[in-house]
Design a protein around this motif. Structure first.
Motif, PDB file in Angstrom:
ATOM      1  N   SER A   1     -17.709  -5.833   7.771  1.00  0.00           N
ATOM      2  CA  SER A   1     -18.270  -6.003   6.435  1.00  0.00           C
ATOM      3  C   SER A   1     -18.815  -4.694   5.872  1.00  0.00           C
ATOM      4  O   SER A   1     -18.991  -4.563   4.667  1.00  0.00           O
ATOM      5  CB  SER A   1     -19.383  -7.059   6.465  1.00  0.00           C
ATOM      6  OG  SER A   1     -20.474  -6.625   7.258  1.00  0.00           O
TER       7      SER A   1
ATOM      8  N   ARG B   1     -14.055  -4.801  -0.318  1.00  0.00           N
ATOM      9  CA  ARG B   1     -14.370  -5.029   1.095  1.00  0.00           C
ATOM     10  C   ARG B   1     -13.180  -5.688   1.795  1.00  0.00           C
ATOM     11  O   ARG B   1     -12.314  -6.257   1.129  1.00  0.00           O
ATOM     12  CB  ARG B   1     -15.622  -5.898   1.211  1.00  0.00           C
ATOM     13  CG  ARG B   1     -16.852  -5.247   0.564  1.00  0.00           C
ATOM     14  CD  ARG B   1     -18.082  -6.139   0.658  1.00  0.00           C
ATOM     15  NE  ARG B   1     -19.186  -5.545  -0.101  1.00  0.00           N
ATOM     16  CZ  ARG B   1     -19.363  -5.723  -1.409  1.00  0.00           C
ATOM     17  NH1 ARG B   1     -18.513  -6.494  -2.090  1.00  0.00           N
ATOM     18  NH2 ARG B   1     -20.360  -5.151  -2.031  1.00  0.00           N
TER      19      ARG B   1
ATOM     20  N   ASP C   1     -12.628  -8.429   3.211  1.00  0.00           N
ATOM     21  CA  ASP C   1     -12.360  -9.852   2.978  1.00  0.00           C
ATOM     22  C   ASP C   1     -11.821 -10.126   1.576  1.00  0.00           C
ATOM     23  O   ASP C   1     -11.596 -11.284   1.207  1.00  0.00           O
ATOM     24  CB  ASP C   1     -13.614 -10.689   3.229  1.00  0.00           C
ATOM     25  CG  ASP C   1     -14.751 -10.357   2.268  1.00  0.00           C
ATOM     26  OD1 ASP C   1     -14.604  -9.420   1.452  1.00  0.00           O
ATOM     27  OD2 ASP C   1     -15.810 -11.028   2.339  1.00  0.00           O
TER      28      ASP C   1
END
Length: 217
Positions: free
Chosen positions: A21, A44, A46
């Protein structure tokens, strides 16, 4: 002792996730010939991120059209696209600052791509790169920024000029076909609003449905 061991195990499990993260790719783009003239995208692993665009002077030939002077919002891009961005940034020379070709080519907009994370940081700035993967990545990211700006424009048109949605949606369909716009999924919310709004033209609703289907939304 068992409790302490449990805490240590939990911390070790959490470390990789936290490290993931903490990895961030940032893109800064500027072109005084466009409006807005500059934007930044923080991404990021994700697919979550934030987009901010503003600045510049509205072209005189667009005085009769609605253009967003500023865009500032959280965004979500597809997992496959995001993975490709992070992989390309790592695999190519972006982290070592070797992107610009220094060739005398037409100005395409200044693109600065940077990375930071537990495994290091780096980046580079370029107008045009002779490395095809870097050049393609820059063009694709510019397409993402353009998509997000067009999404903000659709929101303004829906509120202030619903009739202008027809031409705007025609452009988005054509530009997504030829690659000028990328990651249509990033403007899913406004497309859903348009397809569900009985007060806009049926042609606009049809194009919104088509774009949503293409983007997998």
């Amino acid at each position: 002792m068992r409790f302490a061991g449990f805490i240590l195990a939990a911390m070790l499990i959490a470390l990789p996730a936290r490290g993931e993260s903490d990895r961030v790719v940032r893109v800064d783009f500027s072109n005084p010939g466009l409006y807005p003239a500059q934007w930044s995208l923080v991404l990021r692993p994700d697919g979550s991120g934030h987009f901010h665009a503003e600045g510049g002077t509205k072209p005189k030939d667009s005085e009769e059209t609605i253009e967003p002077a500023k865009v500032d919002r959280d965004v979500t891009l597809s997992g496959d696209f995001t993975s490709h961005v992070f992989q390309t940034v790592h695999d190519k020379r972006i982290l070592h600052g070797k992107c610009e070709s220094h060739l005398k080519v037409a100005f395409q907009g200044l693109k600065k791509i940077s990375y930071s994370g537990p495994d290091g940081e780096g980046g580079c700035e370029f107008n045009y790169s002779t490395d095809k993967e870097i050049q393609d990545l820059g063009e694709t990211l510019v397409g993402v920024g353009s998509t997000l700006i067009e999404g903000a424009r659709l929101e303004l048109l829906l509120q202030h000029d619903p009739l202008g949605l027809d031409k705007a949606m025609q452009y988005i369909v054509e530009a997504s076909d030829d690659g000028r716009l990328q990651q249509i999924c990033a403007i899913r919310d406004i497309l859903v609003r348009l397809q569900d709004d009985p007060h806009v033209m049926e042609r606009v609703r049809k194009r919104a449905r088509m774009l949503l289907a293409r983007s997998g939304s």
